[in-house]
Design a protein around this motif. Structure first.
Motif, short mmCIF file in Angstrom:
data_model
loop_
_atom_site.label_atom_id
_atom_site.label_comp_id
_atom_site.label_asym_id
_atom_site.label_seq_id
_atom_site.Cartn_x
_atom_site.Cartn_y
_atom_site.Cartn_z
N GLU A 1 -6.99 0.07 -2.98
CA GLU A 1 -6.71 1.50 -3.14
C GLU A 1 -7.74 2.34 -2.39
OE1 GLU A 1 -4.96 4.30 -3.08
OE2 GLU A 1 -3.66 2.62 -3.39
N GLN B 1 0.83 -1.21 0.00
CA GLN B 1 0.00 0.00 0.00
C GLN B 1 0.86 1.25 0.00
OE1 GLN B 1 -2.80 0.08 3.22
NE2 GLN B 1 -3.78 -1.84 2.62
N VAL B 2 1.89 1.22 0.83
CA VAL B 2 2.73 2.40 0.98
C VAL B 2 3.47 2.72 -0.32
CG1 VAL B 2 4.78 3.31 2.13
CG2 VAL B 2 2.97 2.28 3.47
N VAL B 3 4.11 1.73 -0.91
CA VAL B 3 4.86 2.06 -2.14
C VAL B 3 3.92 2.50 -3.25
CG1 VAL B 3 6.86 0.61 -1.66
CG2 VAL B 3 4.99 -0.32 -3.03
N GLN C 1 12.62 7.95 -10.70
CA GLN C 1 12.22 7.01 -11.74
C GLN C 1 12.18 7.70 -13.09
OE1 GLN C 1 8.53 4.61 -10.92
NE2 GLN C 1 9.07 5.07 -8.81
N ILE D 1 10.58 10.22 3.05
CA ILE D 1 9.22 10.67 3.33
C ILE D 1 8.78 9.99 4.62
CG2 ILE D 1 6.83 10.58 2.54
CD1 ILE D 1 7.87 10.60 -0.31
N ILE E 1 9.93 6.14 4.29
CA ILE E 1 10.10 5.53 2.98
C ILE E 1 11.19 6.33 2.29
CG2 ILE E 1 7.99 6.75 2.23
CD1 ILE E 1 7.74 4.49 0.10
N ARG F 1 1.06 4.05 -2.85
CA ARG F 1 0.56 5.38 -2.52
C ARG F 1 1.59 6.46 -2.86
NH1 ARG F 1 -2.44 6.27 2.90
NH2 ARG F 1 -4.21 6.58 1.52
N TYR F 2 2.86 6.20 -2.58
CA TYR F 2 3.87 7.22 -2.84
C TYR F 2 4.55 7.03 -4.19
CZ TYR F 2 3.18 8.26 2.06
OH TYR F 2 2.61 8.59 3.26
N ARG F 3 4.02 6.10 -4.95
CA ARG F 3 4.57 5.82 -6.28
C ARG F 3 6.07 5.55 -6.25
NH1 ARG F 3 0.03 7.14 -8.87
NH2 ARG F 3 -1.05 8.98 -8.11
N PHE F 4 6.48 4.79 -5.27
CA PHE F 4 7.87 4.34 -5.22
C PHE F 4 7.97 3.02 -5.95
CE2 PHE F 4 10.87 6.38 -2.10
CZ PHE F 4 10.20 7.58 -2.02
N GLY G 1 13.13 2.41 -1.82
CA GLY G 1 12.69 2.28 -3.20
C GLY G 1 13.20 3.45 -4.01
N VAL G 2 12.74 3.55 -5.24
CA VAL G 2 13.11 4.67 -6.08
C VAL G 2 11.89 5.58 -6.17
CG1 VAL G 2 13.99 5.40 -8.31
CG2 VAL G 2 14.62 3.16 -7.38
N CYS G 3 12.08 6.84 -5.81
CA CYS G 3 10.94 7.74 -5.78
C CYS G 3 10.50 8.12 -7.20
CB CYS G 3 11.27 8.99 -4.97
SG CYS G 3 12.39 10.12 -5.80
N GLU G 4 9.34 8.69 -7.27
CA GLU G 4 8.76 9.02 -8.57
C GLU G 4 9.70 9.92 -9.39
OE1 GLU G 4 4.94 10.77 -8.16
OE2 GLU G 4 4.28 10.15 -10.16
N HIS H 1 -1.05 7.38 7.20
CA HIS H 1 -1.45 6.28 6.33
C HIS H 1 -2.68 5.59 6.90
CE1 HIS H 1 -0.65 3.29 3.25
NE2 HIS H 1 -1.05 2.40 4.14
N VAL I 1 10.94 1.50 4.32
CA VAL I 1 10.74 1.02 2.96
C VAL I 1 11.73 1.75 2.07
CG1 VAL I 1 9.12 0.76 1.07
CG2 VAL I 1 8.30 0.66 3.42
N ASN J 1 -10.53 1.23 3.58
CA ASN J 1 -11.42 0.07 3.66
C ASN J 1 -11.95 -0.13 5.07
OD1 ASN J 1 -11.22 -0.84 0.94
ND2 ASN J 1 -9.13 -1.52 1.42
#
Lengths: 336, 336
Positions: free
Chosen positions: A333, A123-125, B147, B110, B101, A127-130, B141-144, B234, B139, B238
């Motif tokens: 989502e 969910q986290v990645v 990328q 973030i 993240i 949401r932040y588009r990582f 990763g590669v940020c937007e 976060h 977490v 749901n």
DNA sequence: ATCTGTGCAAAATGTTTGCACCACA
DNA sequence: TGTGGTGCAAACATTTTGCACAGAT
């Protein structure tokens, strides 16, 4: 305590990796790989260095360090951080992604697995588009032994067996809830045909339950010590109450009195929910040993769905087709 | 961007800490604390050292390092690990526990907060009988931006406003669900008195909704940029479907046709659930700025409970007392 | 025969400590 | 006025690198 077969497989993977990278298979690399895999644990470079030194006095620290980098790159090891600012490694092959709870006194690290947490990560990645690379959750604290100033006993358990034990516990509890659920439905059914149908379903679940209890016996007989291992697969048993509501829950939801159709409909949607749940749950394990256990489990729920579908056809006539399980479901989502 | 009042409070806390430890308030310590707090971020010792050096060329690295240790000990800073094997620190005062993240390319981190994760941590330490010390989820990763090979823009946002924004979003969505829920109940009600009661409740929720929309406008007017800040809190939306089932969900649960009593009963248990949920949710924030927002929110749900209770008394007569909200509830412990 | 691997020692990186002066309280 | 504080440099802890020789394919 990986099986010999897996040792061979991992050696082959390493060999292939070296070949692809035009690197050489050397005695040192072999010794280091073997020692690393032999010790299920969280070895630091220094510890592993001391260990391979027993086998071969001449191997240097740098070689160990370089080899662990290569193994990590080859996908056979994962570098982990236990908060002591030194590189530690753990085997990765066919093991699910898990997390650590670490004693700040004796440094003992317990592994645990939480599909819920994997889901949160997804969910986290998203949401932040990582683009995700890795993630870890660490809990630091003082372990029970250290709290009571007992000497820390370090025991090693076969991780496969521990996983099987935890999965089996979940399965057992699910079936128990299932039995209860169908017995409740039988009580709630307002006509005799329905009552019988649900008693049959309850019996079906009970049969499964007996089988699982048999598996449990076998597991425990094979290795009594496994019962002493800490929980590896972290599961929120409250989740089960959502899949198969307990009698109290049914009452709370005003479902004590149901027509045959309503009851069948409810049963079907519960089984579909359980099927989906365990299928998704299984997916969180990627290509690891645990996956199969839960896929099988999901499969069984699917069979229940079919049984109920048959009951519907028999009792209600095919005139009232019940809704099919539909993917995609409530989704992951948000609506912010 | 902490307020001046908070800066003073934190200085006072540090002063008290130093006094208690019979340490001295020095010019260097003041400069370091001020610079640390001024920069909402994840400063490494080196970065902070460079920064205080602007103010006072003579301050040494060692002093910065020692002072950060002291601030950590005093509870004003937290040492965090962003995976680059250097000590980093973030302000702690009145800030909720959160996670990071991290972009492995541009090192941007973030922050996000997940009460769900805090709950998981509680489950884990209690299961393994650890005395908790700290925990963190990271977490990588590669940020937007990275990328797409865009230059990383580093923006600083007022964390209070961001928190308020996210909380308000949750509140808005909850009220929307509430309106829907009561409208559905009104439709499902089999008699006119019930229908009116639920339409009233729907109107009540709608009033709240308007108020919240007003708060939203104010917030956004105060600081438009806040809308660009990444999600901090976060929340799994749901979850709301569980608190106030959507019309589809109601149908799925066979609750389309309810007697007045059943409907009131359902509404009461939903409101109780919502109250409990937000109360627990608020508790996860300890003594931080976010706590109040959700406590107020929980309070409002409690008022709804009372409204419904009144409806019950009025429509059903006090002869049928509905069950009180009972703590402890379904609980967080397992049944393994 | 060739080209990578290895061990050793040195370098690099980041944090902590010892010590002689410095300055709060 | 004295105890703790500071800056500096040196020590530490851990990982990485350069290099000449060793060895796998």
């Amino acid at each position: 305590m990986a099986s010999n077969k897996e040792l061979v497989e991992q050696k082959a993977i390493f060999a292939a990796y070296l070949k692809k990278k035009k690197l050489k298979i050397t005695r040192q690399r072999q010794v280091i790989l073997e020692n690393f895999l032999k010790t299920e644990g969280h070895l630091s470079t220094e510890e592993l260095y001391q260990q391979v030194r027993q086998k071969d006095r001449t191997i240097g620290y740098a070689t160990v360090s370089r080899t662990m980098k290569a193994l990590t790159d080859a996908g056979l090891a994962r570098e982990i951080d236990l908060g002591d600012s030194r590189s530690r490694f753990e085997p990765l092959y066919k093991r699910p992604h898990h997390h650590h709870i670490i004693c700040v006194e004796c440094q003992k690290a317990i592994e645990f697995l939480s599909p819920e947490l994997e889901q949160l990560q997804e969910q986290v990645v998203s949401r932040y588009r990582f683009q995700p690379v890795r993630h870890h959750f660490q809990v630091f604290g003082v372990c029970e032994d250290c709290q009571e100033h007992r000497p820390a006993k370090h025991e090693d358990f076969d991780s496969d067996l521990v996983f099987a034990r935890d999965a089996l516990r979940i399965a057992l509890q699910t079936e128990k809830n299932g039995v209860n659920f169908y017995q409740s439905l039988a009580k709630a059914a307002t006509d005799a045909r329905g009552r019988n149908a649900f008693l049959e379903m309850a019996a079906e679940e009970e049969k499964h339950l007996r089988e699982l209890e048999g598996e449990w016996e076998t597991l425990v007989k094979r290795n009594k010590r496994v019962l002493k291992a800490p929980v590896f697969l972290h599961f929120d048993y409250n989740e089960l109450n959502r899949l198969f509501p307990s009698p109290e829950e049914l009452q709370k939801r005003h479902l004590e009195r149901l027509s045959l159709e309503e009851a069948l409909h409810l049963a079907l949607s519960m089984e579909q929910g359980a099927h989906r749940f365990f299928k998704r749950y299984a997916e969180k394990f990627n290509d690891t040993r645990g996956k199969g256990i839960f896929l099988k489990f999901a499969e069984e729920e699917l069979e229940h769905c079919e049984l109920i579908q048959q009951e519907c056809d028999r009792l209600l006539g095919s005139s009232t087709p019940l809704p099919q399980s539909q993917e995609p479901e409530i989704g992951s989502e948000t609506t912010a």
